[in-house]
Design an enzyme around this catalytic site. Sequence first.
Site, PDB file in Angstrom:
ATOM      1  N   ARG A  38       0.832  -1.212   0.000  1.00 34.69           N
ATOM      2  CA  ARG A  38       0.000   0.000   0.000  1.00 34.69           C
ATOM      3  C   ARG A  38       0.862   1.255   0.000  1.00 34.69           C
ATOM      4  O   ARG A  38       0.527   2.246  -0.647  1.00 34.69           O
ATOM      5  CB  ARG A  38      -0.929   0.006   1.216  1.00 34.69           C
ATOM      6  CG  ARG A  38      -2.135  -0.902   1.082  1.00 34.69           C
ATOM      7  CD  ARG A  38      -3.120  -0.704   2.214  1.00 34.69           C
ATOM      8  NE  ARG A  38      -2.546  -1.015   3.506  1.00 34.69           N
ATOM      9  CZ  ARG A  38      -2.409  -0.173   4.512  1.00 34.69           C
ATOM     10  NH1 ARG A  38      -2.798   1.083   4.393  1.00 34.69           N
ATOM     11  NH2 ARG A  38      -1.885  -0.556   5.656  1.00 34.69           N
ATOM     12  N   GLU A  40       4.260   3.161  -0.897  1.00 33.40           N
ATOM     13  CA  GLU A  40       5.341   3.044  -1.879  1.00 33.40           C
ATOM     14  C   GLU A  40       6.698   2.821  -1.228  1.00 33.40           C
ATOM     15  O   GLU A  40       7.478   1.967  -1.676  1.00 33.40           O
ATOM     16  CB  GLU A  40       5.380   4.297  -2.760  1.00 33.40           C
ATOM     17  CG  GLU A  40       6.445   4.221  -3.843  1.00 33.40           C
ATOM     18  CD  GLU A  40       6.458   5.455  -4.721  1.00 33.40           C
ATOM     19  OE1 GLU A  40       6.759   5.319  -5.923  1.00 33.40           O
ATOM     20  OE2 GLU A  40       6.168   6.557  -4.201  1.00 33.40           O
ATOM     21  N   ASP A  63      -3.276  -1.038  -3.243  1.00 32.52           N
ATOM     22  CA  ASP A  63      -4.200  -1.110  -2.111  1.00 32.52           C
ATOM     23  C   ASP A  63      -5.327  -2.023  -2.549  1.00 32.52           C
ATOM     24  O   ASP A  63      -6.172  -1.642  -3.364  1.00 32.52           O
ATOM     25  CB  ASP A  63      -4.723   0.278  -1.747  1.00 32.52           C
ATOM     26  CG  ASP A  63      -5.669   0.260  -0.549  1.00 32.52           C
ATOM     27  OD1 ASP A  63      -6.104  -0.847  -0.137  1.00 32.52           O
ATOM     28  OD2 ASP A  63      -5.999   1.348  -0.033  1.00 32.52           O
ATOM     29  N   TYR A 165     -11.787 -13.238  11.823  1.00 35.42           N
ATOM     30  CA  TYR A 165     -10.757 -13.862  10.997  1.00 35.42           C
ATOM     31  C   TYR A 165     -11.229 -15.185  10.416  1.00 35.42           C
ATOM     32  O   TYR A 165     -11.140 -15.423   9.216  1.00 35.42           O
ATOM     33  CB  TYR A 165      -9.502 -14.072  11.841  1.00 35.42           C
ATOM     34  CG  TYR A 165      -8.325 -14.649  11.088  1.00 35.42           C
ATOM     35  CD1 TYR A 165      -7.731 -13.946  10.036  1.00 35.42           C
ATOM     36  CD2 TYR A 165      -7.796 -15.890  11.426  1.00 35.42           C
ATOM     37  CE1 TYR A 165      -6.650 -14.458   9.351  1.00 35.42           C
ATOM     38  CE2 TYR A 165      -6.707 -16.413  10.746  1.00 35.42           C
ATOM     39  CZ  TYR A 165      -6.137 -15.696   9.709  1.00 35.42           C
ATOM     40  OH  TYR A 165      -5.059 -16.218   9.027  1.00 35.42           O
ATOM     41  N   LYS A 169     -12.018 -16.037   6.420  1.00 36.73           N
ATOM     42  CA  LYS A 169     -11.258 -17.051   5.694  1.00 36.73           C
ATOM     43  C   LYS A 169     -12.161 -18.188   5.208  1.00 36.73           C
ATOM     44  O   LYS A 169     -11.878 -18.810   4.173  1.00 36.73           O
ATOM     45  CB  LYS A 169     -10.122 -17.597   6.569  1.00 36.73           C
ATOM     46  CG  LYS A 169      -9.011 -16.581   6.839  1.00 36.73           C
ATOM     47  CD  LYS A 169      -8.294 -16.156   5.567  1.00 36.73           C
ATOM     48  CE  LYS A 169      -7.101 -15.267   5.876  1.00 36.73           C
ATOM     49  NZ  LYS A 169      -6.349 -14.890   4.655  1.00 36.73           N
TER      50      LYS A 169
END
Length: 248
Positions: A38, A40, A63, A165, A169
């Site tokens: 995200r 640089e 991003d 989470y 997933k």
Amino acid sequence: MSVPQKIALVTGSHKGLGYAIARKLAQQDNIQVVVTSRKEQDGLTAQQRLAAEGIQVAYHTLDVNDDSSVQQLATWAQQTYGRVDILVNNAGVNPGQPEEASLLTVQLETMLSTFATNVLAVARITQALLPLMQTHNYGRIVNVSTEMASLTTLGSDYYPLSPSYRLSKLGLNGLTVLLAKELQGTNILVNAYSPGWMKTDMGGSDAPFTADEGAETAVYLATLPEHGAQGKFFAEMRKFGGPIALPW
């Protein structure tokens, strides 16, 4: 006759598991890796670290939660290489707030943002890059999941509850199966795998294994031969000494 160079893109690859996957892929013959992040400066630092080892990779800001950022990457890949052959969807989040200990206390806003990164972002970048694979009828898509999202063991495993989470997933696993179904009969193979508990920012310093060890199965799936596994869920290779499919 020379074999065309393969282009591999790894999301969230400026550190941790993503960095380890990018590094291992870049050490393979005839693979040009694109590192993404995200920020640089984070990505350029990773690129410089690899260059110091004699490993040359490209870099592009990404991003995964931003439509315009993903489209800019897809346009750049088309203009620069005319193809993307390998996509490793590694970027992800695992909120560790105390509220994640119970479904009664989990914050729905946290759950929503976790789904946005772990599921919707994967759908977004896959939609953007899959046409570049379909043009050449070649692709390897690797989705980084977790054993914590196995429906078979969800009710009996010893892992923390972590509803945001786990459920995100589970969504990623479902996305993997549906995409594999849609791509059946093509030379574009999509699979998920669990890297296990590693010493990363997400896993913490108490984890028993390194990110390099967690990257092994990703590299295996990213370089599958024609007629290789399709729509499967793999364990980390170190656990069984080879590629073993897990129950969904």
